[in-house]
Design a protein around this motif. Sequence first.
Motif, short mmCIF file in Angstrom:
data_model
loop_
_atom_site.label_atom_id
_atom_site.label_comp_id
_atom_site.label_asym_id
_atom_site.label_seq_id
_atom_site.Cartn_x
_atom_site.Cartn_y
_atom_site.Cartn_z
N GLY A 87 0.86 -1.19 0.00
CA GLY A 87 0.00 0.00 0.00
C GLY A 87 0.89 1.23 0.00
O GLY A 87 2.06 1.15 0.41
N SER A 88 0.36 2.37 -0.48
CA SER A 88 1.22 3.56 -0.43
C SER A 88 1.42 4.00 1.02
O SER A 88 2.39 4.68 1.33
N ASP A 89 0.55 3.57 1.91
CA ASP A 89 0.77 3.86 3.34
C ASP A 89 2.16 3.40 3.79
O ASP A 89 2.83 4.09 4.55
N ILE A 187 4.22 14.28 -3.95
CA ILE A 187 2.90 14.48 -4.54
C ILE A 187 2.20 13.12 -4.53
O ILE A 187 2.64 12.19 -5.22
N ASP A 188 1.17 13.02 -3.71
CA ASP A 188 0.46 11.76 -3.50
C ASP A 188 -0.70 11.68 -4.50
O ASP A 188 -1.72 12.34 -4.33
N GLU A 189 -0.51 10.86 -5.53
CA GLU A 189 -1.51 10.77 -6.60
C GLU A 189 -2.36 9.51 -6.48
O GLU A 189 -2.57 8.77 -7.44
N ALA A 190 -2.88 9.29 -5.28
CA ALA A 190 -3.74 8.12 -5.05
C ALA A 190 -4.95 8.12 -5.98
O ALA A 190 -5.44 7.06 -6.37
N TYR A 191 -5.41 9.30 -6.37
CA TYR A 191 -6.63 9.39 -7.19
C TYR A 191 -6.33 9.64 -8.66
O TYR A 191 -7.19 10.11 -9.42
N ALA A 192 -5.12 9.32 -9.08
CA ALA A 192 -4.71 9.52 -10.48
C ALA A 192 -5.70 8.95 -11.51
O ALA A 192 -5.91 9.56 -12.55
N ARG A 213 1.99 6.72 -5.85
CA ARG A 213 0.78 6.17 -6.48
C ARG A 213 0.33 4.92 -5.72
O ARG A 213 1.12 4.33 -4.99
N THR A 214 -0.89 4.50 -5.97
CA THR A 214 -1.39 3.27 -5.38
C THR A 214 -2.32 2.59 -6.37
O THR A 214 -2.89 3.25 -7.24
N LEU A 215 -2.47 1.26 -6.25
CA LEU A 215 -3.46 0.55 -7.06
C LEU A 215 -4.80 0.44 -6.33
O LEU A 215 -5.76 -0.10 -6.86
N SER A 216 -4.84 0.94 -5.09
CA SER A 216 -6.04 0.75 -4.26
C SER A 216 -7.29 1.36 -4.87
O SER A 216 -8.34 0.71 -4.97
N LYS A 217 -7.22 2.62 -5.26
CA LYS A 217 -8.42 3.33 -5.69
C LYS A 217 -8.83 2.90 -7.11
O LYS A 217 -9.96 3.04 -7.51
N MET A 218 -7.86 2.36 -7.85
CA MET A 218 -8.11 1.87 -9.20
C MET A 218 -8.94 0.58 -9.18
O MET A 218 -9.63 0.26 -10.15
C1 LIG Z 1 -6.28 6.02 0.04
C2 LIG Z 1 -5.14 6.94 0.08
C3 LIG Z 1 -3.82 6.48 0.22
C4 LIG Z 1 -3.50 5.09 0.70
O1 LIG Z 1 -3.54 4.15 -0.21
P1 LIG Z 1 -3.05 2.66 0.05
O2 LIG Z 1 -2.18 2.41 -1.12
O3 LIG Z 1 -4.29 1.87 0.07
O4 LIG Z 1 -2.28 2.57 1.33
C5 LIG Z 1 -2.79 7.38 0.14
N1 LIG Z 1 -3.03 8.68 -0.04
C6 LIG Z 1 -4.26 9.18 -0.16
C7 LIG Z 1 -4.46 10.64 -0.35
C8 LIG Z 1 -5.36 8.32 -0.10
O5 LIG Z 1 -6.59 8.82 -0.16
#
Ligand SMILES: *Cc1c(COP(=O)(O)O)cnc(C)c1O
Length: 364
Positions: A87-89, A187-192, A213-218
Amino acid sequence: MNLIERWIRPEVRAISAYHVADASGLIKLDAMENPYTWPEALRAEWAQLIRDADVNRYPDPHARQLTQQLRGTMQIPANAGVLLGNGSDETIQMLALALGGEGRTLLSVEPGFVMYRLIAAFSGLDYVGVELNADDFSLDMEALLEAIDEHQPALLFLAYPNNPTGNLFGLFEVERIIAASPGLVIIDEAYAPFTDASFMPRIGEFDNLVVMRTLSKMGLAGLRLGLLAGPEAWISEIDKTRLPYNINVLTQLSASFALSHISLFDRQTAKIRAARTQLFNELQEIAGILPFESEANFILVRTAQGEAPLLFEGLKQQGILIKILHGSHPLLNDCLRITVGTEAENRALIAALKLITQNPKPNT
Ligand SMILES: *Cc1c(COP(=O)(O)O)cnc(C)c1O
């Protein structure tokens, strides 16, 4: 109990643990998940792959094949370094370990993503949260530049688009912040997947910029996979704080498989983007609810004064779980956050909201 007080670090004892609401049996519109699952044929193919996985062996410590695919899918510049996290966490935690320490500061904006503050707290960094402008959640440049000057942050996080507000900060303003920062800007692009804006192509243009980046929201929240991309010299140092084998065999296989079917996820995220527009328009029609424009897969709404808890509870009674933000920050008074769901889920949400807002309140 004395032992706890004696040995657990005070900054850890002061934290209230990250709370995840129980969603069993509810329509889940609280956590920015992709609501769509996979077609049966794809599931069968995936199951076959997992069947043949050798979990007696450690995973590839550098997840080379998966990293190559991520470079392609996310259009990571060829000369950039990449590190993967659970996770990006986890990559936020690696950054805190690599750049943190006594007397150092992590700076972000408020309201913002809570993990920045939480990870700063338990890793012993000072946290500074600069308030956004109250009317539209844009960056308060004067306050930010002043705070950067005063605190000289080692780490500065900006979610782009921001969570929980959903807006995209001004491009020129973000550039100014990167230029004014003495330390690393993330720059946290979780919602890219839900916006066209990105700093990914700009890696290398600034010597203190990395992109998360993360694959979570995708659509792969359950796999736990995020990444950090940036100048190789930064990434190779931060990578030293990564625990070996942090991306497990099943995640490497499954994410790799999913990325080889990326068009499925592109179709799903396109549907979510279209549904976001429709949901926004329908929310706007409901008396006493003000939705904010969003570049993410959720919509922040402000209710009439004092109504947020009533709407939250009313929705829950009708089987719908959203996120209540009222009470979490003064700028979020009377606010709720709604994740965009399937068309059917969004219809159920709108119907339930209309019912609650139109019905006279029961006498108490
Ligand atoms: C959901 C979210 C993350 C965390 O994503 P994970 O990869 O699931 O840990 C990081 N940054 C922001 C802004 C988010 O909303």
